[in-house]
Scaffold this motif. Structure first.
Motif, PDB file in Angstrom:
ATOM      1  N   LYS A  65       0.845  -1.191   0.000  1.00  0.00           N
ATOM      2  CA  LYS A  65       0.000   0.000   0.000  1.00  0.00           C
ATOM      3  C   LYS A  65       0.880   1.241   0.000  1.00  0.00           C
ATOM      4  O   LYS A  65       1.790   1.366   0.802  1.00  0.00           O
ATOM      5  N   PHE A  66       0.575   2.144  -0.924  1.00  0.00           N
ATOM      6  CA  PHE A  66       1.289   3.415  -1.012  1.00  0.00           C
ATOM      7  C   PHE A  66       0.269   4.521  -0.777  1.00  0.00           C
ATOM      8  O   PHE A  66      -0.758   4.565  -1.448  1.00  0.00           O
ATOM      9  N   ALA A  67       0.534   5.390   0.211  1.00  0.00           N
ATOM     10  CA  ALA A  67      -0.420   6.439   0.581  1.00  0.00           C
ATOM     11  C   ALA A  67      -1.805   5.824   0.754  1.00  0.00           C
ATOM     12  O   ALA A  67      -2.812   6.366   0.313  1.00  0.00           O
ATOM     13  N   ASN A  68      -1.813   4.646   1.373  1.00  0.00           N
ATOM     14  CA  ASN A  68      -3.040   3.933   1.724  1.00  0.00           C
ATOM     15  C   ASN A  68      -3.821   3.375   0.529  1.00  0.00           C
ATOM     16  O   ASN A  68      -4.981   3.027   0.641  1.00  0.00           O
ATOM     17  N   ARG A  81       2.474   7.284 -11.806  1.00  0.00           N
ATOM     18  CA  ARG A  81       1.493   8.365 -11.779  1.00  0.00           C
ATOM     19  C   ARG A  81       0.949   8.609 -10.368  1.00  0.00           C
ATOM     20  O   ARG A  81       0.621   9.740 -10.007  1.00  0.00           O
ATOM     21  N   ALA A  82       0.881   7.541  -9.586  1.00  0.00           N
ATOM     22  CA  ALA A  82       0.382   7.661  -8.206  1.00  0.00           C
ATOM     23  C   ALA A  82       1.382   8.394  -7.315  1.00  0.00           C
ATOM     24  O   ALA A  82       1.023   8.907  -6.256  1.00  0.00           O
ATOM     25  N   GLY A  83       2.679   8.456  -7.756  1.00  0.00           N
ATOM     26  CA  GLY A  83       3.670   9.207  -6.988  1.00  0.00           C
ATOM     27  C   GLY A  83       4.886   8.428  -6.517  1.00  0.00           C
ATOM     28  O   GLY A  83       5.546   8.811  -5.561  1.00  0.00           O
ATOM     29  N   VAL A  84       5.202   7.331  -7.210  1.00  0.00           N
ATOM     30  CA  VAL A  84       6.373   6.530  -6.850  1.00  0.00           C
ATOM     31  C   VAL A  84       7.457   6.733  -7.908  1.00  0.00           C
ATOM     32  O   VAL A  84       7.214   6.503  -9.096  1.00  0.00           O
ATOM     33  N   GLY A  85       8.645   7.198  -7.496  1.00  0.00           N
ATOM     34  CA  GLY A  85       9.760   7.399  -8.421  1.00  0.00           C
ATOM     35  C   GLY A  85      10.883   6.428  -8.117  1.00  0.00           C
ATOM     36  O   GLY A  85      11.186   6.167  -6.964  1.00  0.00           O
ATOM     37  N   ARG A  86      11.526   5.922  -9.160  1.00  0.00           N
ATOM     38  CA  ARG A  86      12.577   4.926  -8.962  1.00  0.00           C
ATOM     39  C   ARG A  86      13.778   5.257  -9.831  1.00  0.00           C
ATOM     40  O   ARG A  86      13.653   5.482 -11.028  1.00  0.00           O
ATOM     41  N   GLN A 165       8.496  15.135 -11.221  1.00  0.00           N
ATOM     42  CA  GLN A 165       7.183  14.483 -11.174  1.00  0.00           C
ATOM     43  C   GLN A 165       6.567  14.525  -9.772  1.00  0.00           C
ATOM     44  O   GLN A 165       5.527  13.936  -9.525  1.00  0.00           O
ATOM     45  N   GLU A 166       7.250  15.227  -8.850  1.00  0.00           N
ATOM     46  CA  GLU A 166       6.789  15.388  -7.472  1.00  0.00           C
ATOM     47  C   GLU A 166       6.362  14.066  -6.817  1.00  0.00           C
ATOM     48  O   GLU A 166       5.248  13.938  -6.325  1.00  0.00           O
ATOM     49  N   PRO A 167       7.273  13.083  -6.818  1.00  0.00           N
ATOM     50  CA  PRO A 167       6.925  11.797  -6.198  1.00  0.00           C
ATOM     51  C   PRO A 167       6.800  11.928  -4.686  1.00  0.00           C
ATOM     52  O   PRO A 167       7.466  12.764  -4.072  1.00  0.00           O
ATOM     53  N   GLN A 168       5.955  11.111  -4.091  1.00  0.00           N
ATOM     54  CA  GLN A 168       5.826  11.065  -2.637  1.00  0.00           C
ATOM     55  C   GLN A 168       6.708   9.967  -2.058  1.00  0.00           C
ATOM     56  O   GLN A 168       6.974   9.942  -0.858  1.00  0.00           O
ATOM     57  N   LEU A 169       7.133   9.041  -2.915  1.00  0.00           N
ATOM     58  CA  LEU A 169       8.075   7.987  -2.521  1.00  0.00           C
ATOM     59  C   LEU A 169       9.143   7.924  -3.599  1.00  0.00           C
ATOM     60  O   LEU A 169       8.846   7.804  -4.781  1.00  0.00           O
ATOM     61  N   LEU A 170      10.413   8.034  -3.178  1.00  0.00           N
ATOM     62  CA  LEU A 170      11.533   8.004  -4.107  1.00  0.00           C
ATOM     63  C   LEU A 170      12.440   6.844  -3.705  1.00  0.00           C
ATOM     64  O   LEU A 170      12.799   6.724  -2.528  1.00  0.00           O
ATOM     65  N   MET A 171      12.788   5.988  -4.660  1.00  0.00           N
ATOM     66  CA  MET A 171      13.637   4.831  -4.366  1.00  0.00           C
ATOM     67  C   MET A 171      14.910   4.895  -5.200  1.00  0.00           C
ATOM     68  O   MET A 171      14.855   5.066  -6.418  1.00  0.00           O
ATOM     69  N   LEU A 172      16.062   4.764  -4.523  1.00  0.00           N
ATOM     70  CA  LEU A 172      17.360   4.914  -5.183  1.00  0.00           C
ATOM     71  C   LEU A 172      18.235   3.697  -4.892  1.00  0.00           C
ATOM     72  O   LEU A 172      18.414   3.314  -3.739  1.00  0.00           O
TER      73      LEU A 172
END
Length: 247
Positions: A65-68, A81-86, A165-172
């Motif tokens: 679940k991302f942002a519920n 699009r939901a806000g997850v960047g990788r 893209q203003e992600p709410q979760l960024l994974m590096l």
């Protein structure tokens, strides 16, 4: 249990490849404003976990679940699009475009067909590019061709392209590989800045760097979580020393 306050809630996540459980009933919660570092030996499942979160790999069981909002089974573009960047290990920037253009094409409205180049004079795009360039420390380099940037600057540019893209979760995944000492320091500061208002997950091997940046450390081993806590707690854990830090 499902806590609605977490930016990311991974519960009982499992993925099997030919009967081998690469991720085995893994549960992980990450808060907004948190910089989480995932460490562990090769083959622990760290990159596979990121692949599952961003939809590159499908889970066999469990929930993400991302942002519920349940993400399991969604295609990659919907998760973005939901806000997850990788960000992957090798930078995927447009070498023959300027820093400005690289950032502009990453603006969500023009993504895909270089449409953003036509929009680049739009005030909203220009403002966003200016803000992001300052955040990644490339505000003096906007007109430079991306090919001319140093290795570290290319990595920051790619982070900037995600930030557009203003992600709410960024994974590096291993963001400081191949960087100079100075670039590593600047990257540590950058990662701390960008974790304000969002969640950031970093996979890293360099323990000095982990110590500099991590709010919380998760240690993975054989597709499971072995330990979790502050860097000091994790470093003192006999199981972690045994499977990872001792080697």
């Amino acid at each position: 249990m499902s806590n609605t306050d977490f930016m990311l809630a991974v519960e009982d996540l499992t993925v099997s490849f030919d009967g081998f459980k690469a991720i085995d009933k893994l549960t992980l919660y990450v808060d907004r404003d948190e910089l989480r570092v995932i460490i562990g030996p090769n083959g622990a499942g760290k990159t596979t976990l990121l692949d599952l979160i961003c939809g590159k790999t499908r889970a066999s069981a469990g929930s993400i679940k991302f942002a519920n909002r349940e993400m399991t089974g969604l295609p990659e573009y919907q998760i973005v699009r939901a806000g997850v960047g990788r960000k992957f290990q090798t930078p995927s920037i447009y070498e023959n475009l300027s820093v400005f253009q690289n950032l502009a094409v990453s603006f969500p409205r023009g993504r895909g067909v270089f449409g953003a180049l036509a929009f680049r004079t739009g005030d909203d795009v220009r403002q966003r590019v200016t803000d992001v360039a300052a955040e990644i420390g490339l505000d003096e380099a906007l007109e430079r061709e991306a090919a001319q940037l140093s290795h570290g600057q290319k990595q920051w540019l790619e982070i900037g392209m995600l930030l557009m893209q203003e992600p709410q979760l960024l994974m590096l995944d291993e963001p400081i590989a191949g960087m100079s000492v100075r670039e590593r320091e600047q990257t540590a500061a950058l990662l701390k800045r960008i974790s304000k208002g969002r969640a950031v997950i970093v996979i890293e091997h360099d323990m000095d760097f982990v110590q500099q940046i991590a709010d919380k450390v998760t240690v993975m081993h054989q597709g499971k979580i072995l330990a979790e806590g502050s860097m000091a707690q994790v470093q003192a854990d006999p199981r972690v020393i045994d499977v990872y830090l001792g080697h």
